[in-house]
Each structure stands twice: as C-alpha cells, then as structure tokens.
Design an enzyme around this catalytic site. Sequence first.
Site, PDB file in Angstrom:
ATOM      1  CB  CYS A   1      -0.971  -0.022   1.188  1.00  0.00           C
ATOM      2  SG  CYS A   1      -2.333   1.177   1.006  1.00  0.00           S
TER       3      CYS A   1
ATOM      4  CG  ASP B   1      -5.035   2.225   8.075  1.00  0.00           C
ATOM      5  OD1 ASP B   1      -5.292   3.339   7.611  1.00  0.00           O
ATOM      6  OD2 ASP B   1      -4.419   1.357   7.435  1.00  0.00           O
TER       7      ASP B   1
HETATM    8  P1  RI2 Z   1       0.288   6.524   7.058  1.00  0.00           P
HETATM    9  C1  RI2 Z   1      -3.479   3.589   4.606  1.00  0.00           C
HETATM   10  O1  RI2 Z   1      -4.871   3.367   4.557  1.00  0.00           O
HETATM   11  C2  RI2 Z   1      -2.689   2.318   4.502  1.00  0.00           C
HETATM   12  O2  RI2 Z   1      -3.315   1.200   5.073  1.00  0.00           O
HETATM   13  C3  RI2 Z   1      -1.425   2.724   5.236  1.00  0.00           C
HETATM   14  O3  RI2 Z   1      -0.617   1.645   5.627  1.00  0.00           O
HETATM   15  C4  RI2 Z   1      -2.034   3.468   6.410  1.00  0.00           C
HETATM   16  O4  RI2 Z   1      -3.118   4.208   5.849  1.00  0.00           O
HETATM   17  C5  RI2 Z   1      -1.123   4.351   7.180  1.00  0.00           C
HETATM   18  O5  RI2 Z   1      -0.645   5.414   6.411  1.00  0.00           O
HETATM   19  P2  RI2 Z   1      -5.832   4.170   3.521  1.00  0.00           P
HETATM   20  O6  RI2 Z   1      -6.190   5.484   4.174  1.00  0.00           O
HETATM   21  O7  RI2 Z   1      -0.454   7.089   8.220  1.00  0.00           O
HETATM   22  O8  RI2 Z   1      -5.063   4.367   2.225  1.00  0.00           O
HETATM   23  O9  RI2 Z   1       1.567   5.858   7.469  1.00  0.00           O
HETATM   24  O10 RI2 Z   1      -7.036   3.303   3.349  1.00  0.00           O
HETATM   25  O11 RI2 Z   1       0.491   7.527   5.957  1.00  0.00           O
END
Ligand code: RI2
Length: 311
Positions: free
Chosen positions: A130, A199
């Site tokens: 991701c 998350d």
């Molecule tokens: P940072 C994202 O979720 C991903 O799962 C990623 O690992 C997590 O947020 C944390 O991201 P989504 O919002 O806080 O894309 O490290 O569904 O940037």
Amino acid sequence: MPLESVRAVADRIRRLEIRGARNVAIAAIRAMEALAEEAKGASGEELLKALSEAKGILFAARETEPLMRNAIRWIISQALDRGGTDARALAEAISSASKSFLKSLEESKDSIAEIGARRIRDGFVVLTHCHSSTVTEILKRAKADGKRFEVICTETRPLFQGRTTAREMLEAGIKATLIVDSAARSFINYADLAIVGADAITSEGNVVNKIGTSAIALMAQEARTPFYVASELLKYDPATAYGDYEAIEERGPEEVWDGAPEGLIIRNPAFDVTRRDFIHGIICEEGIISPHSVTEVVRRRYPWVFDRPSP
Ligand code: RI2
C-alpha cells in the site's frame, strides 16, 4: 454555525481524496483550526455545540481512523479545559491545541524515520504494501543517510496505492519494483525486510492495516523475513482496551468491479488484522517496541488516551 470546512474535509476523506491515516488526521485537525477561525462572532454555547457536531461528522467520515479520533478528542478536551465556555478563549484554545498536536505528529514522524532508517542496511531489498507516508519517510531517510537498497511495492488492489509508493520511490531516486499483490509470495524470499504502515493498533498489539497486510505477514514469517510496522503510538485505539473490536471499514463493490453482473456478491474490506505474533516490532516515536508492550508504552507516554472516551 454552518461547519462548512468540517463537512468539506469529511467528504474528501470519505471519497479518499485524502487518505493514509496520518494525512486523514492532519486534515481533520486543520478542519478544527478552520472551525475556530469561522467561530468569530459565535457565542460560547454555539461553538461548544459546533465542536460536538464537528467531532461527529469527522468520526463518521471513515471508521478505522483512531489517530484522527485521538487527535480530535485531545483538541476538544484541551479546549474545554482552557477555554471553558467563553467563545474567544475556546477558539484560541482549539487553535493552539491543534498546532501543538500537528507539531508533535511531525516530531513523531521524524523520530520514526530516524529509527526505521537504521534497520535498513546497504544492499537490502525492502518489501512494502500500500502507501504509508510513515514508511516512505523511513525509506527516504535511509536514502538520505547514504544507504543503497531497493524497494518492492505491491500494487494494492483495488485502488492501487502501491503505485503512489512506487512513484514516490522513483522521485526520491530509490530503485523500485512494482508487483501484483498475488506475486508477494514469489518475491518475499528476495526481501530482507518487510515494512508496512498501520491504520490502527489494538490493545492486544494487533495491527489493522490495508487489506492484504496479514497475508504478507504470514508469508514473511514462513520465509523468515522480518516484518515491521511503522506507526505513531497514537494510532492505538483505546476503545479496544475497553472491549470494543476495531471496526473494519467495508467499501463499495464498484471499487472492485464497476459494472459487475447483477446478483454477484462482492466484498471489499479496506483493512485486515495482523496478529502481534507475526510482527517483529513496531517502529514508533519511542523506538522499536514489541507489539506485546504497546498498551504499557501508550499508557506511560500518552495517559490521556485512556480517559474514558465519549463515543
Ligand atoms: P500513514 C493507509 O490506509 C494504509 O493502510 C497505510 O498503511 C495506512 O493508511 C497508514 O498510512 P488508507 O487510508 O499514516 O489508504 O503511514 O485506506 O500515511
């Protein structure tokens, strides 16, 4: 009060124009700052009502966002402690609490980058899943520290956030390879390290992250590849300590197959849970800690997180 900024930010979070747990929290905090600005001329009572409504709107934008919830709860509690019921004092307290929370988020990011970068050695292959701004910060810091390494990015169906990671790596001058999610098992053997974001972290030290993370953790275990999570401690969800399960957001079927045949059931959970036993360590602002100790570390460093949260 009309709460326009708050509603607009919540919409952008819901539509995933703002994504990544950190970015979501930062946007929500900025919306609170804007609310304080818009409050000029409002009475204390109106502002208090607006604060409570704003909290409800932001919390409802996406459900698996404890960093955002912790931030908003803290800002509101600071505002109530310092501002009482006076509108001007309340607005000033919201604004200064927001600024100080944003500053501490920056400091945490910096510490995590420094600590995480030390785990990356010359010649390493690092696999990530991701797009996590926390993970990319570590990788960019390792590059700035002069390490030579490469990164494997899973594309991350259905919304392909892995492409964002891959692009960011190239822009930082880091060698990057993109693979489809189902190729992770074939490539984990080449990886010296897997690092993903988070998350949410539960009271038991389990980590909620983008769907597919737990499969990668399992593979990493079998391939004896160390698997790390990079996360601010404030992604800890205190509600899990009180018995609640972390909610896993389920998104619309059109993200998986737009125009699918009628009658077909499509499931699209955004996140899954990786058990603590598969996690070598959580790279956080405190250092690299065992997921088993996360509740104690959060309790010591951020005791206010455990103030019995209002729902
Ligand atoms: P940072 C994202 O979720 C991903 O799962 C990623 O690992 C997590 O947020 C944390 O991201 P989504 O919002 O806080 O894309 O490290 O569904 O940037």
